[in-house]
Design a protein around this motif. Structure first.
Motif, mmCIF file in Angstrom:
data_model
loop_
_atom_site.group_PDB
_atom_site.id
_atom_site.type_symbol
_atom_site.label_atom_id
_atom_site.label_comp_id
_atom_site.label_asym_id
_atom_site.label_seq_id
_atom_site.Cartn_x
_atom_site.Cartn_y
_atom_site.Cartn_z
ATOM 1 N N GLY A 26 0.795 -1.224 0.000
ATOM 2 C CA GLY A 26 0.000 0.000 0.000
ATOM 3 C C GLY A 26 0.822 1.265 0.000
ATOM 4 O O GLY A 26 0.285 2.362 0.165
ATOM 5 N N ASP A 27 2.136 1.139 -0.202
ATOM 6 C CA ASP A 27 3.010 2.311 -0.240
ATOM 7 C C ASP A 27 3.107 2.839 -1.670
ATOM 8 O O ASP A 27 3.160 2.055 -2.633
ATOM 9 C CB ASP A 27 4.403 1.962 0.278
ATOM 10 C CG ASP A 27 4.409 1.646 1.765
ATOM 11 O OD1 ASP A 27 3.534 2.168 2.478
ATOM 12 O OD2 ASP A 27 5.286 0.875 2.207
ATOM 13 N N PRO A 28 3.148 4.158 -1.830
ATOM 14 C CA PRO A 28 3.172 4.732 -3.179
ATOM 15 C C PRO A 28 4.465 4.450 -3.922
ATOM 16 O O PRO A 28 5.548 4.407 -3.333
ATOM 17 C CB PRO A 28 2.990 6.230 -2.935
ATOM 18 C CG PRO A 28 3.408 6.464 -1.522
ATOM 19 C CD PRO A 28 3.090 5.201 -0.786
ATOM 20 N N LEU A 29 4.327 4.258 -5.221
ATOM 21 C CA LEU A 29 5.461 4.042 -6.119
ATOM 22 C C LEU A 29 5.671 5.312 -6.925
ATOM 23 O O LEU A 29 5.043 5.537 -7.955
ATOM 24 C CB LEU A 29 5.185 2.864 -7.044
ATOM 25 C CG LEU A 29 5.035 1.495 -6.373
ATOM 26 C CD1 LEU A 29 4.478 0.473 -7.358
ATOM 27 C CD2 LEU A 29 6.377 1.029 -5.820
ATOM 28 N N GLY A 30 6.522 6.186 -6.447
ATOM 29 C CA GLY A 30 6.790 7.429 -7.150
ATOM 30 C C GLY A 30 5.696 8.456 -6.955
ATOM 31 O O GLY A 30 4.797 8.303 -6.126
ATOM 32 N N ARG A 31 5.785 9.495 -7.726
ATOM 33 C CA ARG A 31 4.839 10.596 -7.605
ATOM 34 C C ARG A 31 3.465 10.249 -8.174
ATOM 35 O O ARG A 31 3.335 9.388 -9.041
ATOM 36 C CB ARG A 31 5.384 11.840 -8.314
ATOM 37 C CG ARG A 31 6.536 12.517 -7.585
ATOM 38 C CD ARG A 31 6.992 13.733 -8.370
ATOM 39 N NE ARG A 31 8.067 14.447 -7.691
ATOM 40 C CZ ARG A 31 8.748 15.443 -8.229
ATOM 41 N NH1 ARG A 31 8.466 15.826 -9.481
ATOM 42 N NH2 ARG A 31 9.706 16.054 -7.555
ATOM 43 N N ASN A 66 6.557 3.673 -20.411
ATOM 44 C CA ASN A 66 7.740 4.487 -20.144
ATOM 45 C C ASN A 66 8.472 4.143 -18.854
ATOM 46 O O ASN A 66 9.648 4.468 -18.712
ATOM 47 C CB ASN A 66 7.345 5.968 -20.111
ATOM 48 C CG ASN A 66 6.861 6.474 -21.453
ATOM 49 O OD1 ASN A 66 7.657 6.883 -22.289
ATOM 50 N ND2 ASN A 66 5.555 6.448 -21.661
ATOM 51 N N GLU A 67 7.782 3.517 -17.928
ATOM 52 C CA GLU A 67 8.391 3.121 -16.653
ATOM 53 C C GLU A 67 7.975 1.686 -16.335
ATOM 54 O O GLU A 67 7.257 1.428 -15.366
ATOM 55 C CB GLU A 67 7.963 4.086 -15.544
ATOM 56 C CG GLU A 67 8.370 5.528 -15.800
ATOM 57 C CD GLU A 67 7.847 6.495 -14.736
ATOM 58 O OE1 GLU A 67 7.017 6.071 -13.887
ATOM 59 O OE2 GLU A 67 8.263 7.658 -14.736
ATOM 60 N N PRO A 68 8.402 0.730 -17.171
ATOM 61 C CA PRO A 68 7.916 -0.648 -17.019
ATOM 62 C C PRO A 68 8.235 -1.271 -15.664
ATOM 63 O O PRO A 68 7.432 -2.072 -15.156
ATOM 64 C CB PRO A 68 8.616 -1.393 -18.160
ATOM 65 C CG PRO A 68 9.755 -0.524 -18.567
ATOM 66 C CD PRO A 68 9.317 0.880 -18.316
ATOM 67 N N ASP A 69 9.359 -0.928 -15.073
ATOM 68 C CA ASP A 69 9.683 -1.483 -13.756
ATOM 69 C C ASP A 69 8.669 -1.017 -12.708
ATOM 70 O O ASP A 69 8.214 -1.808 -11.871
ATOM 71 C CB ASP A 69 11.094 -1.072 -13.330
ATOM 72 C CG ASP A 69 12.176 -1.729 -14.168
ATOM 73 O OD1 ASP A 69 11.857 -2.743 -14.846
ATOM 74 O OD2 ASP A 69 13.321 -1.246 -14.163
ATOM 75 N N ARG A 70 8.328 0.247 -12.769
ATOM 76 C CA ARG A 70 7.330 0.785 -11.839
ATOM 77 C C ARG A 70 5.973 0.137 -12.069
ATOM 78 O O ARG A 70 5.261 -0.200 -11.115
ATOM 79 C CB ARG A 70 7.244 2.301 -12.028
ATOM 80 C CG ARG A 70 6.293 3.025 -11.098
ATOM 81 C CD ARG A 70 6.267 4.509 -11.463
ATOM 82 N NE ARG A 70 5.325 5.263 -10.670
ATOM 83 C CZ ARG A 70 4.831 6.448 -11.015
ATOM 84 N NH1 ARG A 70 5.222 7.009 -12.160
ATOM 85 N NH2 ARG A 70 3.982 7.092 -10.245
ATOM 86 N N PHE A 71 5.628 -0.068 -13.323
ATOM 87 C CA PHE A 71 4.354 -0.700 -13.642
ATOM 88 C C PHE A 71 4.311 -2.130 -13.104
ATOM 89 O O PHE A 71 3.302 -2.561 -12.532
ATOM 90 C CB PHE A 71 4.131 -0.697 -15.150
ATOM 91 C CG PHE A 71 2.820 -1.309 -15.576
ATOM 92 C CD1 PHE A 71 1.643 -0.599 -15.464
ATOM 93 C CD2 PHE A 71 2.777 -2.594 -16.097
ATOM 94 C CE1 PHE A 71 0.422 -1.161 -15.851
ATOM 95 C CE2 PHE A 71 1.578 -3.166 -16.495
ATOM 96 C CZ PHE A 71 0.395 -2.442 -16.378
#
Length: 552
Positions: A99-104, A152-157
């Motif tokens: 439940g922690d945010p991943l980036g902005r 554009n940010e596949p790791d984040r996805f």
């Protein structure tokens, strides 16, 4: 105070409403017996690191939420029985499995996903999207922003467990349950079936969006759970405090302003300028006018009632922009000397300037435009600037520019032939400014009144919390909480000036459309020369009446 709408609850019962906008968060504490007993606000920064990007740090949402709730609990000393949350949309907060945010977070002003908008339009077709969702792909719904992240940010996805709205993120932190209310789901768009109230799995599959990353859909007044025990202890809340499904911020503001029946007609000037008309005619979504506005399931009954929304992308945000360009120390001293806030100092500087700003015109399109242009490439400008124009002219011209943009959008709503109850109620934000109200009344050519008690999204959220928890028997309580002031009539002399100004405004937008596109392409390319031509704009079909008008 609200006896006709109360169920049996302790006299100390308190309802909390929280609204998260683009500029900051608000809280309202509501007592069923005493009315509004506490309000608070906390601003947080926006980040515009690249052209078209508009972001927040999600932890700022949660930090503001905690401080605002603790301050409210300390101030009212009552028993908080329920909380409801709203936010400005579209927005996107990606969280991991904890439940922690991943980036902005991506907020409603963001326009980075232009390639994804074009891709979806080409693959699915604009008509198919609008028929399903009741809305246009050009509104940059949250699902196209999610696709941008995937591209554009596949790791984040890949690390994303759930894609949430701002209010969904807060509700998750409070209750532990990832949800999306059905008024907010309209802003996820693309695959959301606005009539069935569910995501269309076929379209999700076509676009490669995993349904498992989407939150659970809930009704606005649905109880999604109780505040987590550890969180409740930290915030000073009693065990068992309920969390409601939530709602989009414009719905919340209109509920807070007493708009609970078809025909109710209100204006908010928060970050955006938003005119909302409540109706119960689903056929409007397929009409020519309905296809130009934003359509949202309304909080009072998300299956049968809608708000038709004429919205300009930049409303009260123009005042924040002008404020931030001003020496804040000087502005603060002037505000204290007059006993007003900083925004009033700006608007009062415009009070003595004549309608039409002595030949100065402003386009307020800082981040593109929604209704009726649907042009993410539109940009702001001052035209006609001369050495005799001062600060007051600059402010007034921009206030008039927002009013012109709203008039252009309102005319679309009027074409839809929905019942409209007069007067237009000016709800929150810049709409409460006496100077801006006079301008709006004359430019829109409508009778207006302003709320002198009630109004605001946070109050609408507190009312929703009360309905969800069974403290109130229905949304009719909103009318008892509100009171409007005198009705302002359009001034015929000013109306004559502004009718001419509106035509010049439209002409100016059309004249600057090409240069704005070339400048945007120049910035994107990093070239040392402005290209003579830019790529053609995404088209979803035949030119609209607005486009034909511009090119005429």
């Amino acid at each position: 105070m609200l006896e006709s709408h109360r169920s049996s609850q302790p006299s100390t019962a308190i309802l909390l409403g929280l609204d998260f906008g683009t500029g900051g968060a608000k809280i309202c504490a509501l007592s069923p017996s005493r009315g509004v007993v506490h309000q608070g606000y906390e601003e947080y920064p926006q980040y515009h690191d690249q052209p078209g990007h508009s972001e927040h740090d999600p932890w700022h949402y949660w930090d503001a939420c905690r401080r605002l709730i603790r301050a409210a609990v300390d101030a009212v000393g009552g028993h908080v029985v329920a909380i409801a949350v709203s936010c400005a949309l579209p927005s996107l907060v990606l969280v991991d499995s904890h439940g922690d945010p991943l980036g902005r977070a991506i907020n409603l002003l963001d326009r980075r996903a232009s390639s994804e908008v074009k891709e979806v339009a080409e693959r699915l077709g604009g008509d198919r999207i609008q028929e399903l969702t009741g809305n246009r792909i050009e509104d940059y719904p949250s699902l196209v922003s999610l696709m941008w992240v995937a591209h554009n940010e596949p790791d984040r996805f890949e690390r994303t467990a759930k894609a949430l709205t701002i209010d969904g993120f807060i509700a998750l932190r409070l209750s532990g349950r990832p949800t999306l209310n059905r008024s907010g789901a309209a802003f996820f768009g693309v695959a959301y079936d606005i009539r069935a109230g569910r995501f269309d799995q076929t379209i999700l599959d076509e676009l490669g969006i995993p349904s498992g990353r989407l939150p659970e859909l809930v009704d606005c007044d649905e109880q999604i759970g109780a505040v987590d025990g550890a969180v409740a202890a930290e915030l000073g809340l009693a065990p068992g405090c309920l969390v409601a499904g939530g709602q989009v911020d414009c719905n919340a503001a209109w509920i807070g302003g007493g708009a609970v029946s078809p025909g109710d007609f209100q204006l908010n000037l928060g970050t955006c300028g938003v005119i909302g008309l409540i109706h119960d005619r689903p056929d409007f979504l397929r009409s020519t006018a309905g296809r130009q506005v934003v359509n949202i399931p309304y909080t009072t009954d998300v299956q049968r009632v809608y708000s038709a929304v004429a919205v300009t992308m930049t409303g009260g945000q123009v005042l924040r922009y002008l404020r931030d360009l001003t020496d804040r120390d000087e502005l603060g001293r002037a505000a204290r000397a007059r006993g007003v806030d900083e925004y009033d100092v700006l608007t009062l500087a415009a009070a003595d300037i004549r309608p039409g700003s002595d030949g100065l015109l402003a386009l307020p399109y800082f981040m593109g435009e929604r209704v009726p242009l649907w042009d993410d490439g539109a940009r702001a400008a001052y035209v006609g600037l001369s050495l005799h124009h001062g600060r007051g002219h600059l402010v007034r011209a921009m206030l008039e520019g927002v009013a012109y943009a709203l008039r252009w959008a309102l005319d679309v709503l009027r074409d839809g032939q929905l019942p409209i109850c007069s007067p237009l109620v000016l709800n929150e934000g810049g709409a409460r400014s006496a100077v801006w109200r006079r301008i709006l009344t004359d430019v829109l050519e409508v009778r207006t009144t302003v709320l002198v008690r009630g109004g605001g999204a946070a109050l609408g959220d507190a009312i929703l919390a009360g309905v969800s928890a069974g403290v109130f028997t229905g949304f009719g309580v909103a009318r008892e909480l509100c009171k409007t002031g005198e009705v302002l009539e359009p001034d015929p002399e000013a109306v004559s000036v502004y009718r001419e100004g509106l035509e010049i405004f439209k002409q100016t937008y059309g004249a600057l459309r090409g240069p704005s596109e070339r400048l945007a392409a120049f910035v994107r390319s990093g070239s040392t020369a402005v290209p003579s031509e830019t790529a053609p704009r995404c088209s979803l079909g035949q030119p609209t009446s607005i486009e034909r008008e511009i090119h005429a």
